[in-house]
Design a protein around this motif. Structure first.
Motif, short mmCIF file in Angstrom:
data_model
loop_
_atom_site.label_atom_id
_atom_site.label_comp_id
_atom_site.label_asym_id
_atom_site.label_seq_id
_atom_site.Cartn_x
_atom_site.Cartn_y
_atom_site.Cartn_z
N GLY A 140 -11.04 14.90 -11.57
CA GLY A 140 -10.62 14.28 -10.33
C GLY A 140 -10.39 12.79 -10.38
O GLY A 140 -10.40 12.17 -11.45
N PRO A 141 -10.17 12.18 -9.20
CA PRO A 141 -9.79 10.77 -9.11
C PRO A 141 -10.92 9.81 -9.47
O PRO A 141 -12.10 10.17 -9.40
CB PRO A 141 -9.39 10.61 -7.63
N PHE A 142 -10.51 8.60 -9.83
CA PHE A 142 -11.47 7.56 -10.19
C PHE A 142 -10.88 6.22 -9.75
O PHE A 142 -9.66 6.03 -9.76
CB PHE A 142 -11.73 7.55 -11.70
N GLY A 177 0.78 -1.23 0.00
CA GLY A 177 0.00 0.00 0.00
C GLY A 177 0.81 1.28 0.00
O GLY A 177 0.24 2.36 -0.20
N ALA A 178 2.12 1.20 0.19
CA ALA A 178 2.93 2.42 0.29
C ALA A 178 2.91 3.23 -0.99
O ALA A 178 2.98 4.47 -0.96
CB ALA A 178 4.37 2.06 0.66
N GLN A 179 2.80 2.55 -2.13
CA GLN A 179 2.86 3.26 -3.42
C GLN A 179 1.61 4.11 -3.67
O GLN A 179 1.64 5.01 -4.52
CB GLN A 179 3.04 2.26 -4.56
N VAL A 180 0.53 3.85 -2.93
CA VAL A 180 -0.71 4.61 -3.15
C VAL A 180 -0.51 6.08 -2.76
O VAL A 180 -0.94 6.99 -3.48
CB VAL A 180 -1.88 3.98 -2.38
N SER A 181 0.15 6.31 -1.65
CA SER A 181 0.44 7.69 -1.24
C SER A 181 1.40 8.37 -2.20
O SER A 181 1.24 9.55 -2.52
CB SER A 181 1.04 7.70 0.17
N ILE A 182 2.39 7.62 -2.69
CA ILE A 182 3.36 8.20 -3.61
C ILE A 182 2.69 8.54 -4.94
O ILE A 182 2.93 9.60 -5.53
CB ILE A 182 4.55 7.24 -3.83
N GLY A 183 1.83 7.63 -5.42
CA GLY A 183 1.11 7.90 -6.66
C GLY A 183 0.21 9.12 -6.54
O GLY A 183 0.09 9.92 -7.49
N ARG A 225 -14.97 1.68 -2.64
CA ARG A 225 -14.18 2.07 -1.47
C ARG A 225 -13.97 3.58 -1.37
O ARG A 225 -13.59 4.10 -0.34
CB ARG A 225 -12.83 1.35 -1.48
N GLY A 226 -14.20 4.31 -2.43
CA GLY A 226 -14.07 5.77 -2.39
C GLY A 226 -15.38 6.49 -2.17
O GLY A 226 -15.43 7.72 -2.23
N ALA A 227 -16.46 5.75 -1.88
CA ALA A 227 -17.79 6.36 -1.79
C ALA A 227 -17.86 7.45 -0.73
O ALA A 227 -18.48 8.50 -0.95
CB ALA A 227 -18.84 5.28 -1.51
N SER A 228 -17.22 7.22 0.42
CA SER A 228 -17.30 8.23 1.49
C SER A 228 -16.50 9.48 1.16
O SER A 228 -16.64 10.50 1.84
CB SER A 228 -16.81 7.63 2.81
N PHE A 229 -15.67 9.42 0.13
CA PHE A 229 -14.91 10.59 -0.31
C PHE A 229 -15.49 11.16 -1.60
O PHE A 229 -14.90 12.06 -2.20
CB PHE A 229 -13.44 10.20 -0.54
N GLY A 276 -4.63 1.73 5.75
CA GLY A 276 -5.06 3.08 6.13
C GLY A 276 -4.58 4.17 5.21
O GLY A 276 -5.32 5.13 4.93
N GLN A 277 -3.35 4.06 4.72
CA GLN A 277 -2.80 5.12 3.87
C GLN A 277 -3.57 5.24 2.56
O GLN A 277 -3.55 6.29 1.92
CB GLN A 277 -1.31 4.93 3.60
N VAL A 278 -4.25 4.17 2.16
CA VAL A 278 -5.07 4.22 0.95
C VAL A 278 -6.19 5.25 1.12
O VAL A 278 -6.45 6.08 0.24
CB VAL A 278 -5.65 2.83 0.62
N TYR A 279 -6.82 5.25 2.30
CA TYR A 279 -7.95 6.15 2.52
C TYR A 279 -7.50 7.58 2.78
O TYR A 279 -8.19 8.53 2.39
CB TYR A 279 -8.81 5.60 3.67
N GLU A 280 -6.34 7.74 3.39
CA GLU A 280 -5.77 9.09 3.51
C GLU A 280 -5.50 9.65 2.11
O GLU A 280 -5.75 10.84 1.85
CB GLU A 280 -4.47 9.04 4.31
N SER A 281 -5.02 8.80 1.22
CA SER A 281 -4.74 9.23 -0.15
C SER A 281 -6.03 9.59 -0.88
O SER A 281 -6.09 10.59 -1.60
CB SER A 281 -3.98 8.13 -0.90
N PHE A 282 -7.06 8.75 -0.72
CA PHE A 282 -8.35 9.04 -1.34
C PHE A 282 -8.85 10.42 -0.92
O PHE A 282 -9.33 11.21 -1.73
CB PHE A 282 -9.39 8.00 -0.94
#
Length: 330
Positions: A239-241, A127-133, A204-208, A161-167
């Motif tokens: 924006g993101p998708f 999951g570390a690459q999600v924040s970097i991306g 998984r991004g619905a709340s964002f 967790g870092q996935v949702y911080e990134s979202f």
């Protein structure tokens, strides 16, 4: 925002597109098969995660982006390198720890990089690459360019967790990032049903307020078309998708995984009914009336390319001892 699985494709693929997809997927398949053999022979050490079965994801998504866009992924990265156009010789040299490898023999299977081609790894931490991306997408927005970052991660990493911080950050700033979840059904040795409270990862991004879509990722055309829509949307500033790629890996999580958590019948059924290469082959034979001999020639040529890559890697020198102290800090 309820996702829909896209199972039908339109006719935007031309004959040359199907040929291109077929060649790239066969190259990844044959390369990975040989890498597995070399691991068994002790020529590849450490961790080694093969991409066999998932080829349509990276090939379809690579066809959907433009030069200058960025790609970042986890540790199952050999296929990404090949789809980017990196020479098989250089990838195999890296797998075998040779100085001529893409990361000078010091990254190995999990840590390949090619910033000049827009590829930022190859990351071993789940999951570390999600924040970097997401950071790469932020840099694009900050610079005011129209570049898009494809950020790949797996179904196992989707619970980090870092996935949702990134979202959250991606949506706040409406960043040009497409999150590509490669859902191959098993995070290491645990099925998604046992590890995730909700299994529709596209939501998984619905709340964002990040929309998502499930894709039949055993079909390269479906991957391309969903990827093109998401990339164009991000490039236009919308924006993101999230794209949840419903795929499958034929081998274990890594070379040390006997994959006893699933039946042989399950794997064989997927190979027989949904193999991504077989799907493209059928189109080439039936829709485009390509000769079977032409496809056999492609396979023969690719096998020869992989043999050459093995020879190149095994005769290349290992890094000098002094290289232990280089590239440690930027």
């Amino acid at each position: 925002m309820k996702a829909k699985l896209k199972t039908e494709t339109n006719t935007t693929f031309r004959k040359e597109d199907d040929f291109r997809a077929y060649e790239q997927m066969v190259l990844i398949r044959r390369f990975e098969e040989r890498a597995g053999q070399m691991y068994g022979q002790g020529l590849i050490a450490g961790f080694c995660h093969l991409y066999i079965g998932q080829e349509a994801v990276v090939v379809g998504m690579q066809m959907a982006i433009e030069k200058g866009d960025q790609v970042i992924t986890a540790y199952r990265d050999h296929g990404h390198m090949l789809a980017l156009g990196v020479e098989p010789n250089i990838v195999m040299a890296e797998l075998t720890g040779r100085a001529s490898g893409i990361s000078a023999g010091k990254g190995g299977s999990m840590h390949m990089f090619s910033p000049e081609l827009g590829f930022y790894g190859g990351h071993g931490i789940v999951g570390a690459q999600v924040s970097i991306g997401t950071g790469l997408a932020f840099a694009n927005r900050y610079r005011g360019n129209d570049r898009v970052c494809l950020t790949y991660f797996g179904d196992g990493a989707s619970n980090q967790g870092q996935v949702y911080e990134s979202f959250n950050m991606a949506k706040i700033w409406n960043l040009p990032v497409v999150y590509v979840i490669e859902n191959n059904r098993y995070g290491m040795g645990t099925s998604i049903e046992r590890a995730s409270a909700t299994t529709d990862l596209s939501q998984r991004g619905a709340s964002f307020n990040i929309p998502g879509e499930q894709v039949d990722a055993m079909d390269v055309r479906a991957v391309y078309e969903a990827g093109k829509r998401a990339v164009d949307r991000a490039r236009a500033g919308e924006g993101p998708f999230i794209l949840e790629m419903l795929t499958y890996r034929y081998r274990g999580h890594s070379m040390s995984d006997p994959a006893k958590y699933r039946s042989r019948d399950e794997v064989q059924k997927m190979k027989t009914e949904n193999d991504p290469i077989d799907r493209v082959m059928a189109r080439l034979l039936n829709d485009w009336k390509v000769s079977p001999d032409d496809l056999k020639e492609i396979d023969r040529r690719i096998r020869a390319t992989v043999v050459d890559a093995v020879e190149f890697a095994t005769v290349s020198p290992e890094p000098a001892t002094a290289e232990l102290y280089t590239d440690v800090y930027a």
